[in-house]
Design a protein around this motif. Structure first.
Motif, PDB file in Angstrom:
ATOM      1  N   ALA A   5     -46.886 -98.343-114.538  1.00 57.26           N
ATOM      2  CA  ALA A   5     -47.301 -96.972-114.791  1.00 57.26           C
ATOM      3  C   ALA A   5     -47.443 -96.757-116.298  1.00 57.26           C
ATOM      4  O   ALA A   5     -47.048 -97.588-117.116  1.00 57.26           O
ATOM      5  N   ALA A   6     -48.014 -95.595-116.687  1.00 54.25           N
ATOM      6  CA  ALA A   6     -48.215 -95.289-118.096  1.00 54.25           C
ATOM      7  C   ALA A   6     -46.899 -95.347-118.841  1.00 54.25           C
ATOM      8  O   ALA A   6     -45.852 -94.939-118.338  1.00 54.25           O
ATOM      9  N   ALA A   7     -46.959 -95.837-120.081  1.00 52.84           N
ATOM     10  CA  ALA A   7     -45.730 -96.014-120.859  1.00 52.84           C
ATOM     11  C   ALA A   7     -45.118 -94.672-121.235  1.00 52.84           C
ATOM     12  O   ALA A   7     -43.902 -94.502-121.185  1.00 52.84           O
ATOM     13  N   LEU A   8     -45.957 -93.700-121.616  1.00 52.56           N
ATOM     14  CA  LEU A   8     -45.463 -92.383-121.997  1.00 52.56           C
ATOM     15  C   LEU A   8     -45.446 -91.465-120.776  1.00 52.56           C
ATOM     16  O   LEU A   8     -46.492 -91.204-120.174  1.00 52.56           O
ATOM     17  N   VAL A   9     -44.282 -90.996-120.413  1.00 49.50           N
ATOM     18  CA  VAL A   9     -44.123 -90.083-119.282  1.00 49.50           C
ATOM     19  C   VAL A   9     -43.910 -88.680-119.837  1.00 49.50           C
ATOM     20  O   VAL A   9     -42.984 -88.446-120.625  1.00 49.50           O
ATOM     21  N   TRP A  10     -44.764 -87.717-119.412  1.00 52.62           N
ATOM     22  CA  TRP A  10     -44.750 -86.362-119.949  1.00 52.62           C
ATOM     23  C   TRP A  10     -44.033 -85.414-118.991  1.00 52.62           C
ATOM     24  O   TRP A  10     -44.046 -85.628-117.767  1.00 52.62           O
ATOM     25  N   ASP A  11     -43.466 -84.352-119.564  1.00 58.02           N
ATOM     26  CA  ASP A  11     -42.773 -83.375-118.713  1.00 58.02           C
ATOM     27  C   ASP A  11     -43.756 -82.526-117.921  1.00 58.02           C
ATOM     28  O   ASP A  11     -43.404 -81.936-116.899  1.00 58.02           O
ATOM     29  N   ALA A  12     -45.034 -82.464-118.361  1.00 55.46           N
ATOM     30  CA  ALA A  12     -46.063 -81.714-117.631  1.00 55.46           C
ATOM     31  C   ALA A  12     -47.421 -82.092-118.191  1.00 55.46           C
ATOM     32  O   ALA A  12     -47.543 -82.465-119.370  1.00 55.46           O
ATOM     33  N   ASP A  13     -48.447 -82.014-117.344  1.00 53.90           N
ATOM     34  CA  ASP A  13     -49.822 -82.235-117.788  1.00 53.90           C
ATOM     35  C   ASP A  13     -50.484 -80.947-118.255  1.00 53.90           C
ATOM     36  O   ASP A  13     -51.459 -80.990-119.009  1.00 53.90           O
ATOM     37  N   ALA A  14     -49.997 -79.806-117.785  1.00 54.45           N
ATOM     38  CA  ALA A  14     -50.559 -78.499-118.153  1.00 54.45           C
ATOM     39  C   ALA A  14     -49.425 -77.495-118.284  1.00 54.45           C
ATOM     40  O   ALA A  14     -48.436 -77.564-117.551  1.00 54.45           O
ATOM     41  N   LYS A  15     -49.596 -76.570-119.216  1.00 56.11           N
ATOM     42  CA  LYS A  15     -48.590 -75.527-119.421  1.00 56.11           C
ATOM     43  C   LYS A  15     -49.272 -74.173-119.554  1.00 56.11           C
ATOM     44  O   LYS A  15     -50.419 -74.072-119.983  1.00 56.11           O
ATOM     45  N   GLU A  16     -48.513 -73.136-119.168  1.00 55.95           N
ATOM     46  CA  GLU A  16     -49.043 -71.775-119.075  1.00 55.95           C
ATOM     47  C   GLU A  16     -48.268 -70.856-120.009  1.00 55.95           C
ATOM     48  O   GLU A  16     -47.061 -71.017-120.207  1.00 55.95           O
ATOM     49  N   TYR A  17     -48.997 -69.892-120.573  1.00 62.84           N
ATOM     50  CA  TYR A  17     -48.339 -68.885-121.413  1.00 62.84           C
ATOM     51  C   TYR A  17     -48.991 -67.535-121.139  1.00 62.84           C
ATOM     52  O   TYR A  17     -50.221 -67.403-121.166  1.00 62.84           O
ATOM     53  N   THR A  18     -48.156 -66.549-120.879  1.00 62.92           N
ATOM     54  CA  THR A  18     -48.645 -65.177-120.681  1.00 62.92           C
ATOM     55  C   THR A  18     -48.370 -64.398-121.950  1.00 62.92           C
ATOM     56  O   THR A  18     -47.206 -64.175-122.320  1.00 62.92           O
ATOM     57  N   ALA A  19     -49.432 -64.009-122.622  1.00 64.14           N
ATOM     58  CA  ALA A  19     -49.291 -63.336-123.911  1.00 64.14           C
ATOM     59  C   ALA A  19     -48.756 -61.926-123.738  1.00 64.14           C
ATOM     60  O   ALA A  19     -49.032 -61.244-122.743  1.00 64.14           O
ATOM     61  N   LYS A  20     -47.997 -61.485-124.734  1.00 68.21           N
ATOM     62  CA  LYS A  20     -47.460 -60.126-124.759  1.00 68.21           C
ATOM     63  C   LYS A  20     -48.260 -59.312-125.762  1.00 68.21           C
ATOM     64  O   LYS A  20     -48.901 -59.873-126.678  1.00 68.21           O
ATOM     65  N   PRO A  21     -48.243 -58.003-125.628  1.00 70.56           N
ATOM     66  CA  PRO A  21     -48.965 -57.178-126.607  1.00 70.56           C
ATOM     67  C   PRO A  21     -48.503 -57.475-128.032  1.00 70.56           C
ATOM     68  O   PRO A  21     -47.309 -57.529-128.310  1.00 70.56           O
ATOM     69  N   GLY A  22     -49.442 -57.715-128.895  1.00 70.77           N
ATOM     70  CA  GLY A  22     -49.122 -58.002-130.283  1.00 70.77           C
ATOM     71  C   GLY A  22     -49.013 -59.477-130.610  1.00 70.77           C
ATOM     72  O   GLY A  22     -48.909 -59.837-131.794  1.00 70.77           O
ATOM     73  N   ASP A  23     -49.013 -60.355-129.612  1.00 71.02           N
ATOM     74  CA  ASP A  23     -48.942 -61.800-129.888  1.00 71.02           C
ATOM     75  C   ASP A  23     -50.185 -62.264-130.643  1.00 71.02           C
ATOM     76  O   ASP A  23     -51.319 -61.944-130.259  1.00 71.02           O
ATOM     77  N   LEU A  24     -49.945 -63.038-131.695  1.00 64.30           N
ATOM     78  CA  LEU A  24     -51.053 -63.602-132.461  1.00 64.30           C
ATOM     79  C   LEU A  24     -51.313 -65.062-132.114  1.00 64.30           C
ATOM     80  O   LEU A  24     -52.426 -65.557-132.307  1.00 64.30           O
ATOM     81  N   ASN A  25     -50.277 -65.746-131.624  1.00 69.26           N
ATOM     82  CA  ASN A  25     -50.396 -67.154-131.265  1.00 69.26           C
ATOM     83  C   ASN A  25     -49.647 -67.421-129.966  1.00 69.26           C
ATOM     84  O   ASN A  25     -48.686 -66.728-129.636  1.00 69.26           O
ATOM     85  N   ALA A  26     -50.090 -68.438-129.238  1.00 71.33           N
ATOM     86  CA  ALA A  26     -49.419 -68.878-128.014  1.00 71.33           C
ATOM     87  C   ALA A  26     -48.831 -70.263-128.286  1.00 71.33           C
ATOM     88  O   ALA A  26     -49.578 -71.215-128.530  1.00 71.33           O
ATOM     89  N   PRO A  27     -47.480 -70.395-128.259  1.00 72.59           N
ATOM     90  CA  PRO A  27     -46.855 -71.691-128.548  1.00 72.59           C
ATOM     91  C   PRO A  27     -46.637 -72.506-127.275  1.00 72.59           C
ATOM     92  O   PRO A  27     -46.325 -71.973-126.211  1.00 72.59           O
ATOM     93  N   PHE A  28     -46.769 -73.818-127.396  1.00 75.36           N
ATOM     94  CA  PHE A  28     -46.520 -74.744-126.295  1.00 75.36           C
ATOM     95  C   PHE A  28     -45.760 -75.953-126.850  1.00 75.36           C
ATOM     96  O   PHE A  28     -45.958 -76.352-128.007  1.00 75.36           O
ATOM     97  N   ILE A  29     -44.902 -76.531-126.026  1.00 71.04           N
ATOM     98  CA  ILE A  29     -44.179 -77.755-126.386  1.00 71.04           C
ATOM     99  C   ILE A  29     -44.305 -78.744-125.227  1.00 71.04           C
ATOM    100  O   ILE A  29     -43.934 -78.432-124.099  1.00 71.04           O
ATOM    101  N   PHE A  30     -44.829 -79.932-125.529  1.00 76.72           N
ATOM    102  CA  PHE A  30     -44.938 -81.013-124.549  1.00 76.72           C
ATOM    103  C   PHE A  30     -43.938 -82.111-124.917  1.00 76.72           C
ATOM    104  O   PHE A  30     -43.991 -82.651-126.032  1.00 76.72           O
ATOM    105  N   ASN A  31     -43.022 -82.415-123.997  1.00 74.26           N
ATOM    106  CA  ASN A  31     -42.024 -83.462-124.208  1.00 74.26           C
ATOM    107  C   ASN A  31     -42.447 -84.740-123.489  1.00 74.26           C
ATOM    108  O   ASN A  31     -43.051 -84.677-122.411  1.00 74.26           O
ATOM    109  N   PHE A  32     -42.101 -85.874-124.070  1.00 75.05           N
ATOM    110  CA  PHE A  32     -42.451 -87.157-123.461  1.00 75.05           C
ATOM    111  C   PHE A  32     -41.363 -88.178-123.733  1.00 75.05           C
ATOM    112  O   PHE A  32     -40.515 -88.006-124.635  1.00 75.05           O
ATOM    113  N   THR A  33     -41.389 -89.278-122.951  1.00 79.82           N
ATOM    114  CA  THR A  33     -40.451 -90.387-123.107  1.00 79.82           C
ATOM    115  C   THR A  33     -41.214 -91.700-122.981  1.00 79.82           C
ATOM    116  O   THR A  33     -42.066 -91.842-122.101  1.00 79.82           O
TER     117      THR A  33
END
Length: 328
Positions: free
Chosen positions: A72-100
């Protein structure tokens, strides 16, 4: 007299000599002919096998010698896709992808490429070596200025083990009055900048997404690089027109005009080289042919609904004709 001749020694000697020669000749003939008959018998003794099913599958011991399936692939990720629901006033949407790194070899991440300039993926160093068994994380940030509805971008991680596509999704708020006002303000600002210089998308940092990726490409590849980044799913924002849902008839002249000259007063730039765009005449022509052949040419209308089943049709009454004769 014959009787005495037979009994004589001379006659007996001649008789034995003749018998010996006949016997010797017979043995010689048998010795020469015997191998021929022997070979014939052997050939006839080999059975002719009838046509049948193919040979059976190899046994377990044979299968064990076959090369092993690729791991199998050497790098295993915690997710292939991530979701963020913005709140009023948000200027940026942050995401963190972890791998091993689950392999026993060193994996080197060369870079991270995003599908749009509004999205940035951060690496601690380039190239980034990942030792066996170690962990890491990649931070991704999407600029929400001017975004509406659901927005999707992609991040491609290129490494010594190949490429990995990650997806980030943002759901922009639509009910909060402050958020809606902010979004209108951001869009109005973008519209104002586009009115002042709608070719700004081909300059500065935007150039890496809207110009560089389409260099030397034609047709479908050029559309994916320069047009699909804004107009095609899953990258299309809610405020960007959907090219698969036309609002007017579209022929080749329609596409030629939009691609070459854009739309003055809007965020649609002119892609033609003579009007400050990045595309040559040949590239524009290839886009026109691709869009005309692969996208709807007229207004897409839903099919009429079928009438309900087992409902009797109304009976039409005859229309009365004009009255005859004088009225009383």
């Amino acid at each position: 007299m014959l009787y005495f001749l037979k009994r004589s020694a001379t006659f007996r000697r001649m008789y034995r000599t003749t018998l010996y020669r006949i016997t010797l000749g017979s043995c010689f003939i048998f010795t020469a002919v015997a191998p021929i008959f022997s070979q014939t018998n052997i050939i006839q003794a080999v059975p002719v096998l009838p046509a049948g099913p193919p040979p059976a599958a190899p046994t377990a011991s044979v299968v064990a010698l076959a090369p092993a399936v690729a791991a199998a692939a050497a790098l295993v990720w915690d997710a292939d896709a991530k979701e963020y629901t913005a709140k009023p006033g948000d200027l940026n949407a942050p995401f963190i992808f972890n791998f091993t790194n689950t392999s026993s070899t060193l994996v080197v991440i060369s870079n991270a490429v995003t599908s749009c300039g509004c999205t940035v993926a951060s690496l601690p160093v380039q190239p980034w070596p990942i030792p066996p068994g170690s962990n890491g994380q990649i931070n991704v940030s999407m600029n929400l200025a001017g975004k509406q509805g659901r927005v999707t971008k992609q991040v491609t991680i290129n490494s010594s083990e190949g490429s990995k596509a990650l997806t980030v999704n943002v759901n922009m708020p639509t009910t909060a009055p402050v958020s809606a006002e902010n979004m209108r303000g951001d869009r109005n600002l973008n519209m104002a900048l586009a009115k002042a210089d709608r070719q700004a998308v081909f300059k500065g940092d935007c150039r890496s997404c809207h110009v560089d990726k389409g260099v030397g490409k034609m047709g479908a590849e050029l559309f994916a690089a320069d047009c699909g980044i804004c107009h095609d799913s899953p990258h299309r924002a809610a405020m960007v027109p959907d090219l698969r849902a036309p609002k007017a008839p579209r022929d080749q002249d329609y596409w030629m005009s939009w691609i070459t000259y854009g739309r003055p007063g809007s965020m649609m730039p002119a892609f033609g080289e003579k009007d400050g765009g990045p595309l040559t005449k040949q590239q524009v022509d290839s886009l026109v042919v691709y869009l005309f052949q692969n996208f709807p040419q007229g207004i897409v209308t839903p099919a009429p609904a079928a009438p309900p089943a087992n409902v009797p049709l109304p009976t039409l009454l005859p229309i009365p004709g004009p009255k005859t004769g004088a009225s009383q």
